[in-house]
Design a protein around this motif. Sequence first.
Motif, PDB file in Angstrom:
ATOM      1  N   HIS A 201      -5.742   6.935 -13.287  1.00  0.00           N
ATOM      2  CA  HIS A 201      -4.570   7.535 -14.029  1.00  0.00           C
ATOM      3  C   HIS A 201      -5.094   7.714 -15.541  1.00  0.00           C
ATOM      4  N   LYS A 202      -6.351   7.244 -15.838  1.00  0.00           N
ATOM      5  CA  LYS A 202      -6.893   7.438 -17.265  1.00  0.00           C
ATOM      6  C   LYS A 202      -7.695   8.651 -17.200  1.00  0.00           C
ATOM      7  N   SER A 203      -9.005   8.401 -17.463  1.00  0.00           N
ATOM      8  CA  SER A 203      -9.862   9.538 -17.670  1.00  0.00           C
ATOM      9  C   SER A 203     -10.365  10.314 -16.423  1.00  0.00           C
ATOM     10  N   LEU A 204      -9.844   9.725 -15.339  1.00  0.00           N
ATOM     11  CA  LEU A 204     -10.214  10.831 -13.875  1.00  0.00           C
ATOM     12  C   LEU A 204      -8.881  11.639 -13.783  1.00  0.00           C
ATOM     13  N   TYR A 205      -7.803  11.655 -14.743  1.00  0.00           N
ATOM     14  CA  TYR A 205      -6.660  12.470 -15.000  1.00  0.00           C
ATOM     15  C   TYR A 205      -6.063  12.480 -13.435  1.00  0.00           C
ATOM     16  N   GLY A 206      -5.944  11.502 -12.930  1.00  0.00           N
ATOM     17  CA  GLY A 206      -5.046  11.457 -11.526  1.00  0.00           C
ATOM     18  C   GLY A 206      -3.621  10.890 -11.938  1.00  0.00           C
ATOM     19  N   PRO A 207      -2.845  10.497 -10.782  1.00  0.00           N
ATOM     20  CA  PRO A 207      -1.547   9.833 -11.000  1.00  0.00           C
ATOM     21  C   PRO A 207      -1.558   8.622 -11.223  1.00  0.00           C
ATOM     22  N   GLN A 208      -0.651   7.954 -11.764  1.00  0.00           N
ATOM     23  CA  GLN A 208      -0.581   6.354 -11.700  1.00  0.00           C
ATOM     24  C   GLN A 208      -0.454   5.904 -10.349  1.00  0.00           C
ATOM     25  N   GLY A 209      -0.653   4.641 -10.006  1.00  0.00           N
ATOM     26  CA  GLY A 209      -0.713   4.110  -8.892  1.00  0.00           C
ATOM     27  C   GLY A 209      -1.875   4.507  -8.122  1.00  0.00           C
ATOM     28  N   THR A 210      -2.927   4.811  -8.606  1.00  0.00           N
ATOM     29  CA  THR A 210      -4.232   5.052  -7.969  1.00  0.00           C
ATOM     30  C   THR A 210      -5.449   4.429  -8.601  1.00  0.00           C
ATOM     31  N   GLY A 211      -6.457   3.989  -7.885  1.00  0.00           N
ATOM     32  CA  GLY A 211      -7.537   3.100  -8.260  1.00  0.00           C
ATOM     33  C   GLY A 211      -8.428   2.791  -7.132  1.00  0.00           C
ATOM     34  N   GLY A 212      -9.337   2.156  -7.414  1.00  0.00           N
ATOM     35  CA  GLY A 212     -10.142   1.706  -6.402  1.00  0.00           C
ATOM     36  C   GLY A 212     -11.452   0.956  -6.584  1.00  0.00           C
ATOM     37  N   ILE A 213     -12.294   0.544  -5.749  1.00  0.00           N
ATOM     38  CA  ILE A 213     -13.503  -0.113  -5.788  1.00  0.00           C
ATOM     39  C   ILE A 213     -14.740   0.790  -5.044  1.00  0.00           C
ATOM     40  N   CYS A 214     -15.660   0.827  -5.774  1.00  0.00           N
ATOM     41  CA  CYS A 214     -16.849   1.383  -4.945  1.00  0.00           C
ATOM     42  C   CYS A 214     -17.898   0.246  -4.905  1.00  0.00           C
ATOM     43  N   VAL A 215     -18.112  -0.284  -3.756  1.00  0.00           N
ATOM     44  CA  VAL A 215     -18.784  -1.524  -3.559  1.00  0.00           C
ATOM     45  C   VAL A 215     -20.067  -1.237  -2.595  1.00  0.00           C
ATOM     46  N   ARG A 216     -20.959  -2.088  -2.720  1.00  0.00           N
ATOM     47  CA  ARG A 216     -22.201  -2.119  -1.919  1.00  0.00           C
ATOM     48  C   ARG A 216     -21.858  -2.949  -0.632  1.00  0.00           C
ATOM     49  N   LYS A 217     -22.490  -2.000   0.526  1.00  0.00           N
ATOM     50  CA  LYS A 217     -21.661  -2.861   1.677  1.00  0.00           C
ATOM     51  C   LYS A 217     -22.339  -4.159   2.100  1.00  0.00           C
ATOM     52  N   ASP A 218     -23.449  -4.429   1.323  1.00  0.00           N
ATOM     53  CA  ASP A 218     -23.833  -5.932   1.776  1.00  0.00           C
ATOM     54  C   ASP A 218     -23.247  -6.890   0.608  1.00  0.00           C
ATOM     55  N   VAL A 219     -22.200  -6.571  -0.167  1.00  0.00           N
ATOM     56  CA  VAL A 219     -21.753  -7.774  -1.063  1.00  0.00           C
ATOM     57  C   VAL A 219     -20.815  -8.383   0.046  1.00  0.00           C
ATOM     58  N   PRO A 220     -20.792  -9.886   0.007  1.00  0.00           N
ATOM     59  CA  PRO A 220     -20.000 -10.597   1.142  1.00  0.00           C
ATOM     60  C   PRO A 220     -18.863 -10.802   0.450  1.00  0.00           C
ATOM     61  N   LEU A 221     -17.976  -9.868   0.645  1.00  0.00           N
ATOM     62  CA  LEU A 221     -16.516 -10.050   0.130  1.00  0.00           C
ATOM     63  C   LEU A 221     -15.516 -10.584   1.286  1.00  0.00           C
ATOM     64  N   GLU A 222     -14.638 -11.490   0.852  1.00  0.00           N
ATOM     65  CA  GLU A 222     -13.480 -11.802   1.715  1.00  0.00           C
ATOM     66  C   GLU A 222     -12.240 -11.062   1.469  1.00  0.00           C
ATOM     67  N   PRO A 223     -11.470 -10.686   2.461  1.00  0.00           N
ATOM     68  CA  PRO A 223     -10.316 -10.088   1.900  1.00  0.00           C
ATOM     69  C   PRO A 223      -9.248 -10.904   1.216  1.00  0.00           C
ATOM     70  N   VAL A 224      -8.769 -10.230   0.143  1.00  0.00           N
ATOM     71  CA  VAL A 224      -7.722 -11.193  -0.498  1.00  0.00           C
ATOM     72  C   VAL A 224      -6.263 -10.593   0.136  1.00  0.00           C
ATOM     73  N   LEU A 225      -6.155  -9.260   0.260  1.00  0.00           N
ATOM     74  CA  LEU A 225      -4.920  -8.959   1.020  1.00  0.00           C
ATOM     75  C   LEU A 225      -5.184  -8.518   2.594  1.00  0.00           C
ATOM     76  N   THR A 226      -4.346  -9.097   3.265  1.00  0.00           N
ATOM     77  CA  THR A 226      -4.489  -8.726   4.918  1.00  0.00           C
ATOM     78  C   THR A 226      -3.266  -8.356   5.399  1.00  0.00           C
ATOM     79  N   GLY A 227      -3.309  -7.441   6.382  1.00  0.00           N
ATOM     80  CA  GLY A 227      -2.157  -6.668   7.108  1.00  0.00           C
ATOM     81  C   GLY A 227      -2.931  -5.715   7.926  1.00  0.00           C
ATOM     82  N   GLY A 228      -1.887  -4.623   8.387  1.00  0.00           N
ATOM     83  CA  GLY A 228      -1.990  -3.566   9.366  1.00  0.00           C
ATOM     84  C   GLY A 228      -3.481  -2.858   8.649  1.00  0.00           C
TER      85      GLY A 228
END
Length: 380
Positions: A201-228
């Motif tokens: 919603h800032k300098s990408l000029y999209g709507p509020q309520g959008t965002g994300g992560i661009c992550v390298r696939k070998d980074v050992p992340l554990e999920p913080v949110l789980t669900g469907g």
Amino acid sequence: MGIYFDNAATTAQKPAVMAQKMAEVIGSDSYGNPSRGAHGYSLNAYRLVAETRSQLKSLFQATENYEVAFTNNATVALNEVLKGLLHSGDHVLTTSWEHNSVLRPLYQLEQQGVTLDIVNSQVMTGKLNYHEFEEKLRPETTVVMCNHASNVTGNVLDLAWIKAFCQKHELFLVLDCSQTAGVIPIDLEDEQIAAICFTGHKSLYGPQGTGGICVRKDVPLEPVLTGGDGMRSFSKTQPKELPTLLEAGTVNVPGIAALGASIAWLREQSDAHDKQATLSDYFVEEIKRIPEVALYGDFSAARVPVFSLNLAEADSALVSDLLWSDFEIATRPGYHCAPLMHEALGTAERGTVRFSFSSFTTKEEIDQALAAIKQLVNGK
């Protein structure tokens, strides 16, 4: 309605294609839940989301070893990366530039056994003391978390230096790109950055309520949110594959589609960065001519169009209120959710008045702001 200089908080002016795309998706009766069926409605939504993923990877020059996962803002993205990567016994290095969307998750992690050191900044300029990274490094350091650009001063991180430091010590580098995505190039081609967190919603000029992560696939992340996830309903754990690992539940299909339209528009604006740089240089040159104005930041290096200042001894909230009530100029006073930056600048008592520009900012608007500041200084 007025002149808008609070783009570091959110861009108010958006390209028309963004709203058009969102309305099209919502009103078409053709888009279902992505990855929740093999019928046309679900596939239509899946393709829209996949297209925006691809646009973001291209924008960030990400290799095939990266994946994009969507969240509803940069705060959620940062929480997912930090809490998914850091564990009790780990040590993290971060900076005084950070927003509370970084600091508060790290303080929370401290209560769970993670240790933390903060690299300080210089008074007035806000320059980072880069030598402190080596001084504060520990054997248990695993992550370096940095704001790519300060939302208070506009200073931009010396990314080449940070990359070299992390590579030397085999550390995961995570960047908060809330102020840089869409403003300055972000290049993941060398694969030295573990993850970037961005907002739409800032300098990408999209709507509020959008965002994300661009992550390298070998980074050992554990999920913080789980669900469907729409695929493995009998699994008791979140699937490890990206982006599913980080996308529990239904994603914001209309918002993501609108973000994709904004990114496509942005990439057509070939002169956008040069235009903002020119306007920024003009603003700085003219504001420095007003002796009663204290301007904070490093103006000797690359920066984003974010400027913090104070007028004489006036409180920042009063100045910002007068700019709006008397001149209809929207600015942001106070501490900008970045308390350590204000402590470093020496502005913890009254904060600063922040001006921040976008691709829609004009020289005429800047001239009106300069005239308003001069009137306030002269008591007129």
